[in-house]
Structure formats: C-alpha cells, structure tokens
Design an enzyme around this catalytic site. Structure first.
Site, PDB file in Angstrom:
ATOM      1  N   ASN A 121       1.595   3.392  -1.988  1.00 26.74           N
ATOM      2  CA  ASN A 121       3.153   2.788  -2.177  1.00 26.74           C
ATOM      3  C   ASN A 121       3.661   3.618  -3.397  1.00 26.74           C
ATOM      4  O   ASN A 121       4.988   3.611  -3.541  1.00 26.74           O
ATOM      5  CB  ASN A 121       2.955   1.365  -2.431  1.00 26.74           C
ATOM      6  CG  ASN A 121       4.113   0.839  -3.389  1.00 26.74           C
ATOM      7  OD1 ASN A 121       5.263   0.563  -2.688  1.00 26.74           O
ATOM      8  ND2 ASN A 121       3.976   0.831  -4.753  1.00 26.74           N
ATOM      9  N   ARG A 170      -7.779   9.870   2.932  1.00 19.70           N
ATOM     10  CA  ARG A 170      -8.681  10.601   3.311  1.00 19.70           C
ATOM     11  C   ARG A 170     -10.006  10.298   2.700  1.00 19.70           C
ATOM     12  O   ARG A 170     -11.163  10.011   3.149  1.00 19.70           O
ATOM     13  CB  ARG A 170      -8.627  12.161   2.830  1.00 19.70           C
ATOM     14  CG  ARG A 170      -9.673  12.970   3.085  1.00 19.70           C
ATOM     15  CD  ARG A 170      -9.781  13.334   4.658  1.00 19.70           C
ATOM     16  NE  ARG A 170     -11.033  14.079   4.938  1.00 19.70           N
ATOM     17  CZ  ARG A 170     -12.005  13.402   5.151  1.00 19.70           C
ATOM     18  NH1 ARG A 170     -12.093  12.198   4.874  1.00 19.70           N
ATOM     19  NH2 ARG A 170     -13.059  14.285   5.624  1.00 19.70           N
ATOM     20  N   TYR A 221      12.507  14.280  -1.544  1.00 21.00           N
ATOM     21  CA  TYR A 221      12.275  13.187  -1.025  1.00 21.00           C
ATOM     22  C   TYR A 221      12.499  12.811   0.185  1.00 21.00           C
ATOM     23  O   TYR A 221      11.303  12.322   0.742  1.00 21.00           O
ATOM     24  CB  TYR A 221      13.059  12.187  -2.280  1.00 21.00           C
ATOM     25  CG  TYR A 221      12.820  10.771  -1.929  1.00 21.00           C
ATOM     26  CD1 TYR A 221      11.684  10.213  -2.724  1.00 21.00           C
ATOM     27  CD2 TYR A 221      13.549   9.746  -1.275  1.00 21.00           C
ATOM     28  CE1 TYR A 221      11.300   8.829  -2.737  1.00 21.00           C
ATOM     29  CE2 TYR A 221      13.165   8.476  -1.481  1.00 21.00           C
ATOM     30  CZ  TYR A 221      12.258   8.158  -1.894  1.00 21.00           C
ATOM     31  OH  TYR A 221      11.846   6.593  -2.067  1.00 21.00           O
ATOM     32  N   LYS A 246       9.385  11.905   2.701  1.00 19.38           N
ATOM     33  CA  LYS A 246       9.384  10.547   3.227  1.00 19.38           C
ATOM     34  C   LYS A 246       9.087  10.819   4.609  1.00 19.38           C
ATOM     35  O   LYS A 246       8.620   9.850   5.432  1.00 19.38           O
ATOM     36  CB  LYS A 246      10.507   9.878   2.756  1.00 19.38           C
ATOM     37  CG  LYS A 246      10.471   9.315   1.179  1.00 19.38           C
ATOM     38  CD  LYS A 246       8.980   8.637   0.986  1.00 19.38           C
ATOM     39  CE  LYS A 246       8.797   7.524  -0.179  1.00 19.38           C
ATOM     40  NZ  LYS A 246       7.509   6.935  -0.377  1.00 19.38           N
TER      41      LYS A 246
HETATM   42  P1  NAI Z   1       8.749   1.739  -8.610  1.00 18.55           P
HETATM   43  O1  NAI Z   1       9.103   2.925  -9.603  1.00 18.55           O
HETATM   44  O2  NAI Z   1       9.229   0.472  -9.150  1.00 18.55           O
HETATM   45  O3  NAI Z   1       7.272   1.863  -8.639  1.00 18.55           O
HETATM   46  C1  NAI Z   1       6.505   2.957  -8.067  1.00 18.55           C
HETATM   47  C2  NAI Z   1       5.395   2.913  -9.030  1.00 18.55           C
HETATM   48  O4  NAI Z   1       4.475   4.075  -8.807  1.00 18.55           O
HETATM   49  C3  NAI Z   1       5.600   2.785 -10.328  1.00 18.55           C
HETATM   50  O5  NAI Z   1       4.777   1.702 -11.187  1.00 18.55           O
HETATM   51  C4  NAI Z   1       4.908   4.104 -10.927  1.00 18.55           C
HETATM   52  O6  NAI Z   1       4.276   4.229 -12.342  1.00 18.55           O
HETATM   53  C5  NAI Z   1       3.809   4.419  -9.854  1.00 18.55           C
HETATM   54  N1  NAI Z   1       3.623   6.000  -9.701  1.00 18.55           N
HETATM   55  C6  NAI Z   1       4.303   6.897  -9.726  1.00 18.55           C
HETATM   56  N2  NAI Z   1       3.613   8.158  -9.562  1.00 18.55           N
HETATM   57  C7  NAI Z   1       2.278   7.838  -9.479  1.00 18.55           C
HETATM   58  C8  NAI Z   1       1.216   8.598  -9.336  1.00 18.55           C
HETATM   59  N3  NAI Z   1       1.150   9.886  -9.201  1.00 18.55           N
HETATM   60  N4  NAI Z   1      -0.175   7.781  -9.024  1.00 18.55           N
HETATM   61  C9  NAI Z   1      -0.121   6.491  -9.441  1.00 18.55           C
HETATM   62  N5  NAI Z   1       0.910   5.555  -9.439  1.00 18.55           N
HETATM   63  C10 NAI Z   1       2.242   6.452  -9.538  1.00 18.55           C
HETATM   64  O7  NAI Z   1       9.583   2.102  -7.364  1.00 18.55           O
HETATM   65  P2  NAI Z   1       9.205   1.106  -5.925  1.00 18.55           P
HETATM   66  O8  NAI Z   1      10.851   0.955  -5.588  1.00 18.55           O
HETATM   67  O9  NAI Z   1       8.588  -0.200  -5.970  1.00 18.55           O
HETATM   68  O10 NAI Z   1       8.745   2.163  -4.935  1.00 18.55           O
HETATM   69  C11 NAI Z   1       7.499   2.056  -4.013  1.00 18.55           C
HETATM   70  C12 NAI Z   1       7.742   2.698  -3.112  1.00 18.55           C
HETATM   71  O11 NAI Z   1       8.548   2.546  -1.921  1.00 18.55           O
HETATM   72  C13 NAI Z   1       7.703   4.237  -3.388  1.00 18.55           C
HETATM   73  O12 NAI Z   1       7.093   4.980  -2.624  1.00 18.55           O
HETATM   74  C14 NAI Z   1       9.350   4.518  -3.006  1.00 18.55           C
HETATM   75  O13 NAI Z   1       9.524   5.994  -2.657  1.00 18.55           O
HETATM   76  C15 NAI Z   1       9.283   3.717  -1.823  1.00 18.55           C
HETATM   77  N6  NAI Z   1      10.976   3.236  -1.464  1.00 18.55           N
HETATM   78  C16 NAI Z   1      11.323   2.391  -2.256  1.00 18.55           C
HETATM   79  C17 NAI Z   1      12.851   1.934  -2.163  1.00 18.55           C
HETATM   80  C18 NAI Z   1      13.388   0.917  -2.824  1.00 18.55           C
HETATM   81  O14 NAI Z   1      14.337   0.540  -2.320  1.00 18.55           O
HETATM   82  N7  NAI Z   1      12.859   0.241  -3.760  1.00 18.55           N
HETATM   83  C19 NAI Z   1      13.609   2.540  -0.836  1.00 18.55           C
HETATM   84  C20 NAI Z   1      12.595   3.346  -0.020  1.00 18.55           C
HETATM   85  C21 NAI Z   1      11.434   3.813  -0.328  1.00 18.55           C
END
Ligand code: NAI
Length: 320
Positions: free
Chosen positions: A99, A132, A164, A168
């Site tokens: 995630n 993996r 992105y 994705k």
């Molecule tokens: P968010 O920014 O609230 O949460 C993402 C979390 O990932 C953050 O807590 C961040 O610290 C952590 N993170 C970032 N890089 C990291 C790394 N290298 N290692 C470990 N943790 C790391 O974002 P959200 O919205 O909760 O997104 C979750 C997933 O859903 C993401 O993959 C995002 O791309 C995807 N997504 C979200 C959408 C939305 O509407 N919120 C839309 C489409 C996809």
C-alpha cells in the site's frame, strides 16, 4: 445474517500503514483477530524524510484496543526487512498489503529523472521487494494473499502523473503474473485502484467530496479479497471508494485478420480499420496465449475474401 469475516491466527503486513488507507487496513485486521506489522517510513507525501512516529501511533492505537501489532520503519525498498519483522515477531506471514506510496506530480515537460526514479522505487520496487520476500513463506505453507495498489491514474492516465501512472499500471501486470504463478500454491493476488480521502488527495479534492471518501470504505473489499474463503478472484482488478466496488477487465475488439504478404500495407490496415476496432463482438482476454489461440482459430476459418486458404502452422505452446 452473514458471518463476520475473521483473520484469527493470521499475520498481515501492511506497508505505508502510518496513515490514510494503510492505517485503515491495519486497524481493521487487528480488530478482526490478525497480528499486524505496521510498516511506515514516515516520509512526506513526496517521499522525503523519515519518522518512526507514524507507525508507532498506529501500533499504540491497535494495542490500546486490545489488538496485536508491531511497528517497522524500513522503506518498502527493503521489503525483506519488513517481512523479517513479521517472522521475528509473529513467526509467519499470511497476507501482504502493498500500500505504501508517494506522489511526485509534475507536468511531463518538467519531469526530472529523480521524480521518475523515486516513484518507481517506492511503488514498483517496493511492492516487488515485499512480495519477493514473502513468496517463499507463502509457497512453503501453501497459503498467501497479496493486494497490490494501482490507481485510476495508472489505468487511464492523468495530467501531471506520467511517472505515477506508469508505476501504477505496472502494479496490474505484476499482480496478473503473481496470480498465475501463485495459483497452484493457493497464493491469491489482486490489485485495487482505490479512491479515498488522505493527505495524498486532500489538496486535490474539495472537502465535500473528501467527506464521501473515507479510507475505511475501501477496507471491506480488501478484507474479502484477502480472506481465506476467497479462492475465485485471483489477478482481478477492482475500483473501490466511497462505497462503490467494481471490477475491471481487458476488452479486445473483434479484430480483423490480414494476410501477411506484400498486400499487408498501411492502406490495407486502413481499409479494415472500422472492423479492426469494432467492439460489437468483444473478447475478454486473460493471458498472452489468448492472442495466439485467436490467431490459430482465425487461420482455420477457411479461404479469405480472395479465395486463398490460410494455413497457420505455428503451434501455440500453452504455459502451465
Ligand atoms: P498516504 O500518503 O496517506 O499514505 C501512504 C503512506 O505510505 C504514508 O504513511 C507514507 O509515510 C508511507 N510511505 C511512503 N513511502 C514509503 C516507503 N518507501 N516505505 C514505507 N512507507 C512509505 O496515502 P494514501 O492515500 O493512503 O495511499 C495509499 C496507497 O493508495 C498509495 O499506494 C497510493 O498511491 C494509492 N492510491 C491512493 C488513492 C487515494 O485516493 N487516496 C488513489 C489511488 C491510489
């Protein structure tokens, strides 16, 4: 009344679980009996910095509610360390939710290598590294569930998100292959394109829309997909958010077969254009062999318009 889905005795790794969707998954699975690894690097939404607080807060919340959780602060690029945390703390891993994510939005004209590379490191390499590292455990115990996280931007493209979007959509191909390779070991992998209010979306959506997009409303679908009872959805793509759940699939037009000799020119393609892109008789392919089988079938159709008999001699090797 339907039975409540539970995850007792199972170990769930949720990456990026310090906030947003990841936090919603982590607290849910802990509340339904699972032991949870709350991974979060604590980076900014652009992938800068790190902070152990994000994961700690979620672990404290889970523990305060009587659940079992442990924090991990590694970047998903070091996925093996995250899976190690699960093994050391709980002795196994059953469910992996890839995630964690960041954004580096910028118009393609202004995109820098760093914007491209960082997005791929976190989303693509991070998901790969975690899966993996979990894979040998999944295979050995003949059980595993994986969720990868795509995005509408990946499925359809979006302004300012070339990096992105590419990363994705990679999640879709990655999931489809894991689904095929994992099936005989009862390792089931699916991919979601979520929409939810989080720090990632709070600056791009108006507050009234965000109010309809709670991260908690993405959780039930994920809970169904990773449950032990799900043995049918594997390699599937779902859109989910605001209470809406829908499945997507590839659709191929009926297509046109052209003879491969000197007559196969750009003009010949243009002549058949309308039929080639006609979706009135669609197919729904699910593997690379579908196209070759289609070719083989087409070739058996008898003489073409010119009365020539087409003979397809190549055999299709089915991958098992
Ligand atoms: P968010 O920014 O609230 O949460 C993402 C979390 O990932 C953050 O807590 C961040 O610290 C952590 N993170 C970032 N890089 C990291 C790394 N290298 N290692 C470990 N943790 C790391 O974002 P959200 O919205 O909760 O997104 C979750 C997933 O859903 C993401 O993959 C995002 O791309 C995807 N997504 C979200 C959408 C939305 O509407 N919120 C839309 C489409 C996809």
């Amino acid at each position: 009344m339907a039975e409540q889905l539970r995850y007792d005795g199972q170990v769930v790794v949720v990456t990026g679980a310090g906030g947003g969707l990841g936090k919603a998954y982590a607290t849910f699975f802990a509340s339904r009996g699972a032991s949870v690894v709350v991974n979060d690097l604590g980076a900014s939404s652009k992938g800068e910095g790190n902070n152990s607080r994000a994961a700690d807060v979620v672990v404290n919340e889970i523990e305060a509610a009587g659940g079992k959780a442990v924090a991990n602060y590694d970047s998903v690029e070091d996925g093996d360390k995250i899976i190690d945390t699960a093994i050391k703390a709980f002795g196994r891993i059953d469910i992996l939710i890839n995630n964690a994510g960041i954004l580096r939005d910028v118009s393609f004209k202004n995109m820098k290598d760093q914007d491209w590379d960082l997005i791929f490191k976190v989303h693509v390499k991070g998901s790969y590294k975690c899966a993996r590292a979990a894979w040998p455990y999944f295979r050995k115990q003949k059980y595993g569930r994986v969720i990868n996280t795509a995005s509408a931007a990946g499925l359809f493209g979006n302004f300012g998100q070339a990096n992105y979007s590419a990363a994705k959509l990679a999640m879709v191909g990655f999931t489809e292959t894991l689904a095929k390779e994992g099936a005989k070991y009862n390792i089931i992998s699916n991919v979601i394109a979520p929409v939810a209010a989080s720090r990632m979306t709070e600056t791009i959506m108006p507050p009234d829309v965000l109010a309809l997009m709670k991260p908690e409303w993405v959780v039930p679908l994920v809970a169904v997909l990773v449950h032990k009872n799900n043995t049918s959805e594997n390699g599937s793509i779902f859109e989910v958010g605001g209470g809406h759940v829908a499945k997507l699939r590839w659709e191929r037009s009926g297509g046109q077969l052209l003879k491969c000799d000197e007559s196969y020119t750009p003009s010949a393609v243009l002549k058949k254009w309308d039929q080639a892109i006609d979706f009135s008789n669609p197919q729904y392919p699910s593997g690379p062999n579908d196209f070759l089988t289609l070719l083989e079938e087409s070739m058996k159709m008898g003489p073409n318009e010119q009365g020539e008999k087409l003979d397809f001699t190549g055999r299709v090797a089915l991958v098992t």
